[in-house]
Scaffold this active site. Structure first.
Site, PDB file in Angstrom:
ATOM      1  N   CYS A  89      -4.790  13.393  13.354  1.00  0.00           N
ATOM      2  CA  CYS A  89      -4.633  11.975  13.012  1.00  0.00           C
ATOM      3  C   CYS A  89      -4.639  11.173  14.312  1.00  0.00           C
ATOM      4  CB  CYS A  89      -3.308  11.796  12.277  1.00  0.00           C
ATOM      5  SG  CYS A  89      -2.872  10.097  11.965  1.00  0.00           S
ATOM      6  N   ASP A 146       5.047   0.590  11.866  1.00  0.00           N
ATOM      7  CA  ASP A 146       3.827  -0.025  11.338  1.00  0.00           C
ATOM      8  C   ASP A 146       3.669  -1.493  11.742  1.00  0.00           C
ATOM      9  OD1 ASP A 146       3.237   2.391  10.205  1.00  0.00           O
ATOM     10  OD2 ASP A 146       3.761   1.820   8.161  1.00  0.00           O
ATOM     11  N   ARG A 171       1.481  14.625  13.359  1.00  0.00           N
ATOM     12  CA  ARG A 171       1.820  14.484  11.952  1.00  0.00           C
ATOM     13  C   ARG A 171       1.761  15.790  11.145  1.00  0.00           C
ATOM     14  NH1 ARG A 171      -0.719   9.051   9.622  1.00  0.00           N
ATOM     15  NH2 ARG A 171       1.152   9.114   8.354  1.00  0.00           N
ATOM     16  N   ARG A 178      -8.547  -0.534   4.579  1.00  0.00           N
ATOM     17  CA  ARG A 178      -7.673   0.480   3.977  1.00  0.00           C
ATOM     18  C   ARG A 178      -6.324  -0.119   3.589  1.00  0.00           C
ATOM     19  NH1 ARG A 178      -7.569   6.172   6.878  1.00  0.00           N
ATOM     20  NH2 ARG A 178      -6.308   6.450   5.027  1.00  0.00           N
ATOM     21  N   LYS A 205       0.835  -1.209   0.000  1.00  0.00           N
ATOM     22  CA  LYS A 205       0.000   0.000   0.000  1.00  0.00           C
ATOM     23  C   LYS A 205       0.870   1.259   0.000  1.00  0.00           C
ATOM     24  CE  LYS A 205      -1.630   1.642   4.020  1.00  0.00           C
ATOM     25  NZ  LYS A 205      -1.462   3.044   4.424  1.00  0.00           N
ATOM     26  N   ASN A 206       1.853   1.295   0.892  1.00  0.00           N
ATOM     27  CA  ASN A 206       2.622   2.532   1.069  1.00  0.00           C
ATOM     28  C   ASN A 206       3.622   2.796  -0.051  1.00  0.00           C
ATOM     29  OD1 ASN A 206       1.139   3.054   3.281  1.00  0.00           O
ATOM     30  ND2 ASN A 206       2.723   2.557   4.778  1.00  0.00           N
ATOM     31  N   ILE A 230       8.477   6.903  16.666  1.00  0.00           N
ATOM     32  CA  ILE A 230       8.101   7.662  15.455  1.00  0.00           C
ATOM     33  C   ILE A 230       6.871   8.540  15.712  1.00  0.00           C
ATOM     34  CG2 ILE A 230       7.502   7.513  12.989  1.00  0.00           C
ATOM     35  CD1 ILE A 230      10.272   6.416  13.506  1.00  0.00           C
ATOM     36  N   LYS A 289      14.651  15.527  10.530  1.00  0.00           N
ATOM     37  CA  LYS A 289      14.251  14.210  11.028  1.00  0.00           C
ATOM     38  C   LYS A 289      13.872  13.389   9.805  1.00  0.00           C
ATOM     39  CE  LYS A 289      10.544  12.757  14.145  1.00  0.00           C
ATOM     40  NZ  LYS A 289       9.410  13.243  14.930  1.00  0.00           N
ATOM     41  N   VAL A 290      14.024  12.093   9.891  1.00  0.00           N
ATOM     42  CA  VAL A 290      13.688  11.258   8.731  1.00  0.00           C
ATOM     43  C   VAL A 290      12.171  11.253   8.523  1.00  0.00           C
ATOM     44  CG1 VAL A 290      13.668   8.900   7.839  1.00  0.00           C
ATOM     45  CG2 VAL A 290      15.700   9.764   9.013  1.00  0.00           C
ATOM     46  N   SER A 291      11.748  11.582   7.327  1.00  0.00           N
ATOM     47  CA  SER A 291      10.320  11.539   6.997  1.00  0.00           C
ATOM     48  C   SER A 291      10.134  10.862   5.638  1.00  0.00           C
ATOM     49  CB  SER A 291       9.738  12.951   6.947  1.00  0.00           C
ATOM     50  OG  SER A 291       8.523  12.956   6.223  1.00  0.00           O
ATOM     51  N   VAL A 292       9.346   9.809   5.649  1.00  0.00           N
ATOM     52  CA  VAL A 292       9.072   9.086   4.405  1.00  0.00           C
ATOM     53  C   VAL A 292       8.340  10.004   3.434  1.00  0.00           C
ATOM     54  CG1 VAL A 292       7.820   7.123   3.417  1.00  0.00           C
ATOM     55  CG2 VAL A 292       8.978   6.877   5.627  1.00  0.00           C
ATOM     56  N   ARG A 337      -4.304  10.946   4.481  1.00  0.00           N
ATOM     57  CA  ARG A 337      -3.218  11.928   4.590  1.00  0.00           C
ATOM     58  C   ARG A 337      -2.265  11.893   3.403  1.00  0.00           C
ATOM     59  NH1 ARG A 337      -2.682  13.989   9.481  1.00  0.00           N
ATOM     60  NH2 ARG A 337      -0.623  14.702   8.891  1.00  0.00           N
TER      61      ARG A 337
HETATM   62  C1  EPZ Z   1       4.548   7.000   6.244  1.00  0.00           C
HETATM   63  O1  EPZ Z   1       3.833   8.078   6.815  1.00  0.00           O
HETATM   64  C2  EPZ Z   1       3.597   5.824   6.177  1.00  0.00           C
HETATM   65  N1  EPZ Z   1       2.441   6.194   5.356  1.00  0.00           N
HETATM   66  C3  EPZ Z   1       3.154   5.445   7.578  1.00  0.00           C
HETATM   67  O2  EPZ Z   1       2.324   4.295   7.487  1.00  0.00           O
HETATM   68  C4  EPZ Z   1       4.375   5.096   8.414  1.00  0.00           C
HETATM   69  O3  EPZ Z   1       3.974   4.811   9.730  1.00  0.00           O
HETATM   70  C5  EPZ Z   1       5.348   6.274   8.405  1.00  0.00           C
HETATM   71  O4  EPZ Z   1       5.676   6.641   7.049  1.00  0.00           O
HETATM   72  C6  EPZ Z   1       6.646   5.974   9.141  1.00  0.00           C
HETATM   73  O5  EPZ Z   1       7.269   4.864   8.571  1.00  0.00           O
HETATM   74  C7  EPZ Z   1       2.481   6.003   4.048  1.00  0.00           C
HETATM   75  O6  EPZ Z   1       3.490   5.628   3.477  1.00  0.00           O
HETATM   76  C8  EPZ Z   1       1.238   6.268   3.284  1.00  0.00           C
HETATM   77  P1  EPZ Z   1       6.755  10.290   8.212  1.00  0.00           P
HETATM   78  P2  EPZ Z   1       4.442   9.546   6.770  1.00  0.00           P
HETATM   79  O7  EPZ Z   1       6.686  11.581   7.491  1.00  0.00           O
HETATM   80  O8  EPZ Z   1       5.254   9.700   5.562  1.00  0.00           O
HETATM   81  C9  EPZ Z   1       7.232  13.641  11.630  1.00  0.00           C
HETATM   82  C10 EPZ Z   1       0.385   2.985   7.872  1.00  0.00           C
HETATM   83  O9  EPZ Z   1      -0.119   2.440   8.885  1.00  0.00           O
HETATM   84  N2  EPZ Z   1       7.045  14.646  10.570  1.00  0.00           N
HETATM   85  O10 EPZ Z   1       7.887   9.385   7.933  1.00  0.00           O
HETATM   86  O11 EPZ Z   1       3.332  10.480   6.995  1.00  0.00           O
HETATM   87  C11 EPZ Z   1       5.955  12.808  11.851  1.00  0.00           C
HETATM   88  O12 EPZ Z   1       5.037  13.479  12.667  1.00  0.00           O
HETATM   89  C12 EPZ Z   1       0.956   4.400   7.909  1.00  0.00           C
HETATM   90  O13 EPZ Z   1       0.423   2.441   6.766  1.00  0.00           O
HETATM   91  C13 EPZ Z   1       7.154  15.988  10.873  1.00  0.00           C
HETATM   92  O14 EPZ Z   1       7.416  16.363  12.032  1.00  0.00           O
HETATM   93  O15 EPZ Z   1       5.381   9.518   8.061  1.00  0.00           O
HETATM   94  C14 EPZ Z   1       6.540  11.558  12.455  1.00  0.00           C
HETATM   95  O16 EPZ Z   1       6.781  11.769  13.818  1.00  0.00           O
HETATM   96  C15 EPZ Z   1       0.695   5.105   9.200  1.00  0.00           C
HETATM   97  N3  EPZ Z   1       6.970  16.904   9.863  1.00  0.00           N
HETATM   98  C16 EPZ Z   1       7.868  11.396  11.730  1.00  0.00           C
HETATM   99  O17 EPZ Z   1       8.178  12.695  11.195  1.00  0.00           O
HETATM  100  C17 EPZ Z   1       6.699  16.531   8.585  1.00  0.00           C
HETATM  101  O18 EPZ Z   1       6.539  17.412   7.735  1.00  0.00           O
HETATM  102  C18 EPZ Z   1       7.880  10.392  10.595  1.00  0.00           C
HETATM  103  O19 EPZ Z   1       6.740  10.594   9.782  1.00  0.00           O
HETATM  104  C19 EPZ Z   1       6.600  15.162   8.275  1.00  0.00           C
HETATM  105  C20 EPZ Z   1       6.782  14.239   9.286  1.00  0.00           C
END
Ligand code: EPZ
Length: 429
Positions: free
Chosen positions: A126, A316, A131, A408, A22-23, A338, A171-174, A102
């Site tokens: 959320c 996850d 997030r 979902r 999915k992701n 996370i 910070k690492v953000s996907v 999202r």
């Molecule tokens: C992706 O979400 C996944 N979603 C999530 O899967 C997954 O849990 C997450 O990555 C972490 O691996 C999809 O791929 C659709 P992040 P994402 O940006 O990209 C902070 C599931 O169950 N952050 O890596 O939204 C954030 O709050 C879902 O399938 C900021 O502060 O996650 C978090 O603490 C849930 N500012 C951390 O970074 C930003 O602008 C990592 O979030 C962006 C993120």
């Protein structure tokens, strides 16, 4: 609303086919906005989120066609989507759609890169954490977009196009890495992303963008370099297997006992989880066909683990691991690093007799000998499936409410488990 009924106690034996991730599928579908030629995606899972994103992309003018099933097709084969963004008719992503999913916020990168403008609703709250989207906006600003927030919408403008630039995430953000990658693909000049997410789904997106003509190196490491190109073209790409679905079924088999082949699963996508489960007492072998998991009658050993970005143990899979540890031979400690609010499943697992206490970001799980079925409900996708896993080992009946969360992200969950001997069914209504 549909529910899922599980009667615990059956061992699982057989084969579970692993679907496309999915992701990975979601950002890949969004990448179609970058080109006026058709992007063909194979192995796309049949999920509510994929359907919703088709609808959202349709609003922007993307023409999405889905391959029909042909005689002889395996029902486990993912679907093929053809996405053609020849004419983008609308650069607004409205609140009522973005708030439902999202990830649809990620349209902002391709829209501003190709059209020079985007108006995308902020996603809002959320269930698992605050997030924010600040990293996405910082990346777009670095690439020269002018960003304003008005009435809950992010208005991004880059009338003269985006310019390549260094981007360093705090910070690492996907998601922010996806946004930066897609935007930089069409920016003028070079972009270097530092502290990029190394998740396999980022690699898969980069791989597809390269097939579309993007010039990207380093995806899958923490530094990604992109040389912008003027346009991207048609391509065909197959979505990588779902590592979270794989990990979920590994936990399910470790919980119930049995012997199951997870067909199509790739061990390199979830090595940290495989190592942890092996330590906990599951027998795991990688074969040409996938990953085989076995567990005999012994109780699972407790573990101590923290979630962290790839290649560490994924957030996850945290809820599913916790479900498994509710019946371990001792006390486990599970730290969530996370998301700040991703323990909503704790109180539901407690309804089945689990003993879990939470202190800040750490859950202490004291393994119990028996769980007992009960009605439960969950607030997010992974929390819901953790309740199914617990239900597989609980005495009597567990009824999981709010199944729409499961739909979902898990394709045919109840069929896949039932075929391996689980007493599980969907109850309509
Ligand atoms: C992706 O979400 C996944 N979603 C999530 O899967 C997954 O849990 C997450 O990555 C972490 O691996 C999809 O791929 C659709 P992040 P994402 O940006 O990209 C902070 C599931 O169950 N952050 O890596 O939204 C954030 O709050 C879902 O399938 C900021 O502060 O996650 C978090 O603490 C849930 N500012 C951390 O970074 C930003 O602008 C990592 O979030 C962006 C993120």
């Amino acid at each position: 609303m549909d529910r899922i009924r599980v009667r615990g106690g059956n061992r699982l034996n057989g084969i579970i086919p692993i679907s496309g991730a999915k992701n990975a599928a979601l950002p890949l579908m969004i990448a179609s906005l970058l080109s006026d030629e058709t992007l063909t995606l194979d192995n796309v899972p049949r999920l509510a989120d994929v359907n919703l994103l088709q609808h959202i992309l349709g609003n922007h003018g993307v023409d999405v066609t889905m391959s029909g099933k042909r005689a002889g097709d395996d029902e486990n084969d993912g679907q093929t989507l053809r996405l053609s963004a020849k004419n983008i008719v609308d650069t607004t992503a409205p609140y009522h759609l973005v708030s439902k999913m999202r990830a649809s916020f990620w349209v902002i990168g391709p829209l501003v890169a190709r059209m020079g403008k985007a108006r995308v609703s902020m996603p809002g709250g959320c269930a698992i954490g605050t997030r924010p989207v600040d990293f996405h906006l910082d990346a777009l600003r670095a690439l020269g977009a002018d960003i304003e927030i008005e009435e809950g919408y992010v208005i991004a403008n880059a009338k003269k196009g985006l310019r390549g630039a260094p981007i360093k995430f705090a910070k690492v953000s996907v998601g922010a890495t996806h946004t930066a990658l897609m935007a930089a693909a069409l920016a003028k000049g070079e972009t270097v992303i530092e502290n990029a997410a190394q998740e396999p789904e980022v690699f898969d997106l980069a791989d597809c963008l390269i097939k579309m003509g993007a010039k990207i190196s380093g995806a899958g490491t923490s530094t990604i370099t992109i040389q912008g190109v003027e346009r991207l073209h048609a391509a065909r790409h197959s979505v990588l297997p779902d590592r979270i679905e794989t990990g979920t079924y590994l936990m399910a088999v470790a919980m119930s006992g049995g012997d199951v082949l997870l067909k199509g699963a790739k061990p390199e996508l979830l090595q940290a989880a495989l190592d942890l489960l092996a330590k906990a007492g599951a027998e795991i072998t990688s074969t040409n066909e996938g990953i085989r998991v076995k567990r005999d009658g012994n109780r699972i050993e407790p573990v101590d683990v923290s979630t962290a970005p790839f290649p560490a143990f994924p957030t996850d899979l945290q809820a599913q691991l916790m479900a498994l540890m509710t019946r371990a031979k001792g006390t486990s400690h599970i730290r969530e690093t996370i998301f700040e609010n991703r323990f909503m499943h704790v109180q539901e697992l407690a309804r089945l007799g689990a003993r879990i206490s939470v202190d800040g970001q750490t859950a202490t799980v004291e393994g119990v000998e028996r769980l007992k079925g009960a009605p439960v409900m969950a607030t997010d996708l992974r929390a819901s499936v953790s309740l199914v896993i617990a239900g597989l080992a609980a005495e009597g009946e567990t009824m999981v409410h709010r199944v729409y969360h499961l739909d979902r992200g898990f394709e045919r969950l109840e069929q896949k488990l039932a075929r391996c001997g689980a007493a599980i069914e969907r109850v309509a209504g």
